[in-house]
Design a protein around this motif. Structure first.
Motif, short mmCIF file in Angstrom:
data_model
loop_
_atom_site.label_atom_id
_atom_site.label_comp_id
_atom_site.label_asym_id
_atom_site.label_seq_id
_atom_site.Cartn_x
_atom_site.Cartn_y
_atom_site.Cartn_z
N LEU A 1 0.43 7.31 5.04
CA LEU A 1 0.09 7.45 3.62
C LEU A 1 -0.07 8.91 3.23
O LEU A 1 0.36 9.33 2.15
CB LEU A 1 -1.20 6.68 3.31
N ALA A 2 -0.67 9.70 4.12
CA ALA A 2 -0.84 11.13 3.84
C ALA A 2 0.48 11.87 3.85
O ALA A 2 0.61 12.93 3.22
CB ALA A 2 -1.80 11.75 4.86
N LEU A 3 1.49 11.32 4.55
CA LEU A 3 2.78 12.00 4.67
C LEU A 3 3.81 11.55 3.63
O LEU A 3 4.86 12.18 3.50
CB LEU A 3 3.36 11.76 6.07
N ILE A 4 3.51 10.50 2.90
CA ILE A 4 4.48 9.98 1.92
C ILE A 4 4.94 11.04 0.92
O ILE A 4 6.13 11.09 0.57
CB ILE A 4 3.91 8.72 1.23
N PRO A 5 4.06 11.95 0.43
CA PRO A 5 4.55 12.96 -0.51
C PRO A 5 5.31 14.11 0.16
O PRO A 5 5.63 15.09 -0.52
CB PRO A 5 3.26 13.47 -1.16
N ASN A 6 5.60 13.98 1.46
CA ASN A 6 6.28 15.04 2.20
C ASN A 6 5.52 16.37 2.05
O ASN A 6 6.08 17.39 1.62
CB ASN A 6 7.72 15.21 1.72
N PRO A 7 4.25 16.37 2.43
CA PRO A 7 3.40 17.54 2.17
C PRO A 7 3.73 18.72 3.08
O PRO A 7 4.33 18.57 4.14
CB PRO A 7 1.99 17.01 2.47
N GLU A 8 3.29 19.88 2.64
CA GLU A 8 3.39 21.10 3.45
C GLU A 8 2.11 21.32 4.25
O GLU A 8 2.12 22.01 5.27
CB GLU A 8 3.65 22.30 2.54
N LEU B 1 0.83 -1.20 0.00
CA LEU B 1 0.00 0.00 0.00
C LEU B 1 0.86 1.25 0.00
O LEU B 1 0.57 2.23 -0.71
CB LEU B 1 -0.93 -0.01 1.21
N CYS B 2 1.94 1.24 0.78
CA CYS B 2 2.84 2.38 0.81
C CYS B 2 3.52 2.59 -0.54
O CYS B 2 3.66 3.72 -1.01
CB CYS B 2 3.89 2.19 1.90
N GLU B 3 3.95 1.49 -1.16
CA GLU B 3 4.61 1.59 -2.47
C GLU B 3 3.64 2.07 -3.55
O GLU B 3 4.01 2.86 -4.43
CB GLU B 3 5.20 0.23 -2.86
N GLU B 4 2.39 1.63 -3.45
CA GLU B 4 1.37 2.08 -4.40
C GLU B 4 1.14 3.59 -4.25
O GLU B 4 1.03 4.31 -5.24
CB GLU B 4 0.07 1.31 -4.16
N THR B 5 1.08 4.05 -3.01
CA THR B 5 0.90 5.48 -2.75
C THR B 5 2.12 6.26 -3.23
O THR B 5 1.99 7.32 -3.86
CB THR B 5 0.68 5.72 -1.25
#
Length: 243
Positions: free
Chosen positions: A143-150, A97-101
């Motif tokens: 999962l919400a943090l995987i893109p390193n969001p602001e 799931l993490c890799e898919e995200t």
């Protein structure tokens, strides 16, 4: 400094029935903001309009200075979202799931480091369906943090969790708060927002009836606690008495 989230005169109706009415809100970068309200008060619709997944009848929204509709692709790389209800394939593992995200973004954080940070490293090969409620909720934050969001949106993150699981999630969110991430969360729990939020907004019938700190919410009401003040603002207690 550009506001992390800004909504001006935001309104949305369904079949002519207002769900959000003239919402004005500015959230600064690094702030943790909690949106409160009873079921049907307009919390989810407000978030969906801010994210551009629903189109408001009127008003303007910007996240990090970007329009969530016309600049969705650019914004998608900078914002993380955790929804209350998430459906995943049966028996998919945590790592899958993490890799898919991860594959959805041009750049991303090493999910293994996030799993370690959130106490899930030993569950990397486990099916998501085998996780406890608290572990699933922590995974949804990962999962919400995987893109390193602001900016990250968290919707009713601890609903349905027992006291210990809720506090485990709070601990994770406190670490995010300390890192300076802007967090927008919806919640039904007054103890939760007191622990986590810099400011709160209270919705009633789609309209913002209070916006400020938890201390201001109490001091501007005739009540001694946030929970009592919330019930006073929303008049839920009186509604219960009339049932």
């Amino acid at each position: 400094m550009v506001a992390a989230i800004k909504a001006v005169q935001l309104s949305k109706a369904y079949n002519g029935v207002p769900a959000v009415r003239d919402l004005n809100l500015t959230i600064q970068q690094g702030e943790v903001f909690g949106l409160l309200g009873a079921n049907g008060a307009g919390k989810s619709t407000s978030v969906e309009c801010m994210l551009g997944t629903k189109t408001p009848e009127q008003g303007e929204v910007s996240i990090l200075g970007l329009n969530p509709v016309t600049e969705r692709r650019r914004l998608f790389e900078r914002v993380g979202v955790q929804f209350q209800e998430a459906n995943y394939p049966d028996r998919i593992t945590v790592s899958e799931l993490c890799e898919e995200t991860e594959s959805l973004y041009r750049t991303s954080v090493d999910y293994r480091e996030l799993l370690e940070q959130f106490g899930l490293a030993e569950k990397v090969k486990s099916p998501v369906s085998d996780l406890s409620g608290g572990q699933k909720q922590r995974l949804f934050v990962v999962l919400a943090l995987i893109p390193n969001p602001e900016v990250v949106f968290l919707d009713e993150l601890t609903t349905g969790l027992d006291a210990r699981a809720r506090r485990d999630v709070w601990k994770c969110l406190k670490s995010l708060k300390e890192s300076g991430l802007t967090i927008f969360l919806t919640s039904h729990f007054m103890d939760e927002v007191e622990v986590l939020c810099d400011r709160i907004g209270i919705l009633k019938s789609g309209r913002m009836i209070f916006c400020g700190t938890t201390q201001e919410a109490v001091s501007s009401s005739p009540c001694d606690t946030l929970e009592e003040a919330y019930l006073w603002y929303t008049e839920e207690e009186h509604a219960d008495e009339n049932i």
